[in-house]
Design an enzyme around this catalytic site. Sequence first.
Site, PDB file in Angstrom:
ATOM      1  N   HIS A  25       0.856  -1.188   0.000  1.00  0.00           N
ATOM      2  CA  HIS A  25       0.000   0.000   0.000  1.00  0.00           C
ATOM      3  C   HIS A  25       0.890   1.236   0.000  1.00  0.00           C
ATOM      4  O   HIS A  25       2.063   1.175   0.397  1.00  0.00           O
ATOM      5  CB  HIS A  25      -0.917   0.002   1.227  1.00  0.00           C
ATOM      6  CG  HIS A  25      -2.051  -0.955   1.108  1.00  0.00           C
ATOM      7  ND1 HIS A  25      -2.568  -1.622   2.197  1.00  0.00           N
ATOM      8  CD2 HIS A  25      -2.780  -1.356   0.041  1.00  0.00           C
ATOM      9  CE1 HIS A  25      -3.567  -2.385   1.804  1.00  0.00           C
ATOM     10  NE2 HIS A  25      -3.705  -2.244   0.494  1.00  0.00           N
TER      11      HIS A  25
ATOM     12  N   ASP B 255      -1.423  -1.564   4.766  1.00  0.00           N
ATOM     13  CA  ASP B 255      -1.682  -0.480   5.706  1.00  0.00           C
ATOM     14  C   ASP B 255      -3.034  -0.788   6.351  1.00  0.00           C
ATOM     15  O   ASP B 255      -4.082  -0.488   5.781  1.00  0.00           O
ATOM     16  CB  ASP B 255      -1.720   0.862   4.985  1.00  0.00           C
ATOM     17  CG  ASP B 255      -1.988   2.020   5.912  1.00  0.00           C
ATOM     18  OD1 ASP B 255      -2.170   1.795   7.128  1.00  0.00           O
ATOM     19  OD2 ASP B 255      -2.036   3.164   5.422  1.00  0.00           O
TER      20      ASP B 255
ATOM     21  N   ASP C  79     -10.916  -7.201  -2.829  1.00  0.00           N
ATOM     22  CA  ASP C  79      -9.821  -7.899  -3.506  1.00  0.00           C
ATOM     23  C   ASP C  79      -8.706  -8.258  -2.526  1.00  0.00           C
ATOM     24  O   ASP C  79      -8.095  -9.326  -2.624  1.00  0.00           O
ATOM     25  CB  ASP C  79      -9.237  -7.035  -4.630  1.00  0.00           C
ATOM     26  CG  ASP C  79     -10.183  -6.852  -5.794  1.00  0.00           C
ATOM     27  OD1 ASP C  79     -11.096  -7.689  -5.965  1.00  0.00           O
ATOM     28  OD2 ASP C  79     -10.015  -5.866  -6.537  1.00  0.00           O
TER      29      ASP C  79
END
Length: 131
Positions: free
Chosen positions: A14, A85, A95
Site C-alpha cells: 500500500h 496499511d 480484492d
Amino acid sequence: MASPKKKTLALIAHDGKKADMIGFVKDNIEFLKTFNLVATSTTGKMVMQTGLKVKRYLSGPLGGDAQITALVATGKCHAVIFMRDPLGMHPHEPDISSLLRICEVHDVPLATNLSSAQLIVKGLHKNLLKE
C-alpha cells in the site's frame, strides 16, 4: 519471461508502506534475485528501480490484487509479501480480503508486515537449501 525452475514471489505494498517494501527489497536483494518476481504496478515500478526484474500487473485498485490472487489460486505464485496499511481505507478491500483468503486456502506463505516478511525469507531460504 519467467524461469520455470524459479519459484514466483509476489510483492505488493500500500502507498503508506512502499518505503518499507523498498527497504525490505534492498536488504534482501541477493535472495530476491533467485525468484521470479511479480508485483502490482506502482510497487513493481519502485522495485525495478533497485535493479530487479519484475513482472508488473495492474495497480491494486484497478485489479492487480485480483490478478495476483489468480496466480496464487492456480499454483503459479509460491509466496506473497504484502505490506498492508491496516489503518487506511482501501476501495479495493474485497480484492485484498480475497487475496488473504486464497493464500490461506492454498497454504501459500503470506507476509503482511516487515517481521513476517523476514520470517518468510528465512523459511524460503531454508527450503531452497534443501532442494
